[in-house]
Design a protein around this motif. Sequence first.
Motif, PDB file in Angstrom:
ATOM      1  N   GLN A  34      -0.583  13.503  -0.113  1.00 53.84           N
ATOM      2  CA  GLN A  34       0.831  13.156  -0.263  1.00 53.84           C
ATOM      3  C   GLN A  34       1.478  13.988  -1.364  1.00 53.84           C
ATOM      4  N   ASN A  35       2.721  14.397  -1.136  1.00 53.26           N
ATOM      5  CA  ASN A  35       3.470  15.125  -2.161  1.00 53.26           C
ATOM      6  C   ASN A  35       4.060  14.167  -3.188  1.00 53.26           C
ATOM      7  N   LEU A  74       5.581   0.316  -6.663  1.00 55.21           N
ATOM      8  CA  LEU A  74       5.482   1.435  -7.590  1.00 55.21           C
ATOM      9  C   LEU A  74       4.181   2.195  -7.420  1.00 55.21           C
ATOM     10  N   SER A  75       3.097   1.462  -7.182  1.00 57.07           N
ATOM     11  CA  SER A  75       1.770   2.079  -7.091  1.00 57.07           C
ATOM     12  C   SER A  75       1.337   2.231  -5.641  1.00 57.07           C
ATOM     13  N   PHE A  76       0.861   3.427  -5.314  1.00 57.31           N
ATOM     14  CA  PHE A  76       0.345   3.717  -3.980  1.00 57.31           C
ATOM     15  C   PHE A  76      -1.036   4.348  -4.137  1.00 57.31           C
ATOM     16  N   GLU A  77      -2.048   3.716  -3.534  1.00 54.61           N
ATOM     17  CA  GLU A  77      -3.416   4.221  -3.673  1.00 54.61           C
ATOM     18  C   GLU A  77      -3.600   5.515  -2.883  1.00 54.61           C
ATOM     19  N   GLU A  78      -4.338   6.443  -3.488  1.00 57.65           N
ATOM     20  CA  GLU A  78      -4.634   7.702  -2.809  1.00 57.65           C
ATOM     21  C   GLU A  78      -5.725   7.484  -1.768  1.00 57.65           C
ATOM     22  N   ASP A  79      -5.597   8.166  -0.628  1.00 60.73           N
ATOM     23  CA  ASP A  79      -6.647   8.135   0.384  1.00 60.73           C
ATOM     24  C   ASP A  79      -6.800   9.538   0.965  1.00 60.73           C
ATOM     25  N   HIS A  80      -7.311   9.651   2.195  1.00 62.95           N
ATOM     26  CA  HIS A  80      -7.596  10.965   2.778  1.00 62.95           C
ATOM     27  C   HIS A  80      -6.344  11.691   3.240  1.00 62.95           C
ATOM     28  N   TYR A  81      -5.180  11.007   3.205  1.00 61.87           N
ATOM     29  CA  TYR A  81      -3.924  11.669   3.564  1.00 61.87           C
ATOM     30  C   TYR A  81      -3.288  12.254   2.299  1.00 61.87           C
ATOM     31  N   TYR A 112       3.688   3.199   4.922  1.00 62.61           N
ATOM     32  CA  TYR A 112       2.619   3.000   3.946  1.00 62.61           C
ATOM     33  C   TYR A 112       2.530   4.125   2.921  1.00 62.61           C
ATOM     34  N   TYR A 113       3.313   5.192   3.135  1.00 63.81           N
ATOM     35  CA  TYR A 113       3.251   6.351   2.250  1.00 63.81           C
ATOM     36  C   TYR A 113       4.653   6.745   1.787  1.00 63.81           C
ATOM     37  N   CYS A 114       4.743   7.241   0.539  1.00 68.44           N
ATOM     38  CA  CYS A 114       6.036   7.644  -0.019  1.00 68.44           C
ATOM     39  C   CYS A 114       6.639   8.819   0.743  1.00 68.44           C
ATOM     40  N   ASP A 115       5.817   9.783   1.147  1.00 69.50           N
ATOM     41  CA  ASP A 115       6.323  10.926   1.914  1.00 69.50           C
ATOM     42  C   ASP A 115       7.000  10.451   3.203  1.00 69.50           C
ATOM     43  N   ASP A 116       6.372   9.473   3.859  1.00 74.90           N
ATOM     44  CA  ASP A 116       6.946   8.934   5.102  1.00 74.90           C
ATOM     45  C   ASP A 116       8.264   8.220   4.828  1.00 74.90           C
ATOM     46  N   ALA A 117       8.346   7.546   3.685  1.00 75.27           N
ATOM     47  CA  ALA A 117       9.584   6.845   3.328  1.00 75.27           C
ATOM     48  C   ALA A 117      10.721   7.844   3.149  1.00 75.27           C
ATOM     49  N   LEU A 118      10.464   8.929   2.421  1.00 72.41           N
ATOM     50  CA  LEU A 118      11.496   9.935   2.221  1.00 72.41           C
ATOM     51  C   LEU A 118      11.913  10.561   3.548  1.00 72.41           C
ATOM     52  N   ALA A 119      10.928  10.833   4.406  1.00 69.18           N
ATOM     53  CA  ALA A 119      11.223  11.414   5.715  1.00 69.18           C
ATOM     54  C   ALA A 119      12.109  10.475   6.543  1.00 69.18           C
ATOM     55  N   LYS A 120      11.842   9.164   6.463  1.00 68.22           N
ATOM     56  CA  LYS A 120      12.658   8.185   7.185  1.00 68.22           C
ATOM     57  C   LYS A 120      14.106   8.191   6.689  1.00 68.22           C
ATOM     58  N   VAL A 121      14.268   8.256   5.373  1.00 66.58           N
ATOM     59  CA  VAL A 121      15.610   8.276   4.792  1.00 66.58           C
ATOM     60  C   VAL A 121      16.355   9.541   5.222  1.00 66.58           C
ATOM     61  N   GLN A 122      15.655  10.673   5.192  1.00 66.06           N
ATOM     62  CA  GLN A 122      16.261  11.941   5.602  1.00 66.06           C
ATOM     63  C   GLN A 122      16.685  11.898   7.074  1.00 66.06           C
ATOM     64  N   LEU A 130       9.441   8.453  -5.655  1.00 64.49           N
ATOM     65  CA  LEU A 130      10.144   8.220  -4.391  1.00 64.49           C
ATOM     66  C   LEU A 130      11.600   7.843  -4.652  1.00 64.49           C
ATOM     67  N   ILE A 131      11.827   6.932  -5.590  1.00 70.03           N
ATOM     68  CA  ILE A 131      13.196   6.515  -5.918  1.00 70.03           C
ATOM     69  C   ILE A 131      14.019   7.715  -6.370  1.00 70.03           C
ATOM     70  N   GLN A 132      13.420   8.551  -7.212  1.00 68.18           N
ATOM     71  CA  GLN A 132      14.121   9.740  -7.703  1.00 68.18           C
ATOM     72  C   GLN A 132      14.511  10.667  -6.555  1.00 68.18           C
TER      73      GLN A 132
END
Length: 220
Positions: A69-70, A60-67, A34-44, A77-79
Amino acid sequence: MFKKILIAEDHEMGSLSVQKTLEDLNIPKVDYVYYCDDALAKVQKALRENDPYDLLITDLSFEEDHYTQNIKDGQELIQKVREIQPALKVIVFSGQHKSGIIDSLFKNYHINGYVRKARNDSKELKKSIASVFINENYLSTDLKQEVKKFNNYEFSAYDITVVTLLSKGVLQKNIPDHLLEKGIKYSLSSVEKKLNSLKEDLEVTSNEQLVAFCKDIGII
């Protein structure tokens, strides 16, 4: 067909739509985040384990919440993913429909497919996955005409500057003065010719429609 796919989507309904599509295609391994940081971590992690993903499907759009994110959005994320796994296939699955943004994603971020979230998006997503698998880029049918129209006209920096001034409420007769402040010397007649040429090429009839069109495709 692809064996291992990563989905980055922050809305549950969007994830369910993608999940149903991938189940129909019998993809053996699918991970969801659900988060871009988690996606990058999974790829790594997958790269470290020598078991990389074949395909990333991201919004493309991810809503900000209490977590905190970098990585704030799908473009970033694609970059980041491209830096560590350049050959990873990428399909964007998004509600965004601005032609300029979509065109930039293909040209600058080298995505392989773009599907707009809309009616029949599951069918389009299936088509995109099949096309990308055989190394063919894919764009949703409903977006092809707008992107083609965008590509038929190459906007110069001057074009964008003039339309941007109009969008900010600058009267046409005052545009030469504003351009002069930027070191650009153009007469009022040259500005008028440019605007008339833009409207003719883009098939709009007024400055207001020209501004609206340029906002819709994402160049201003």
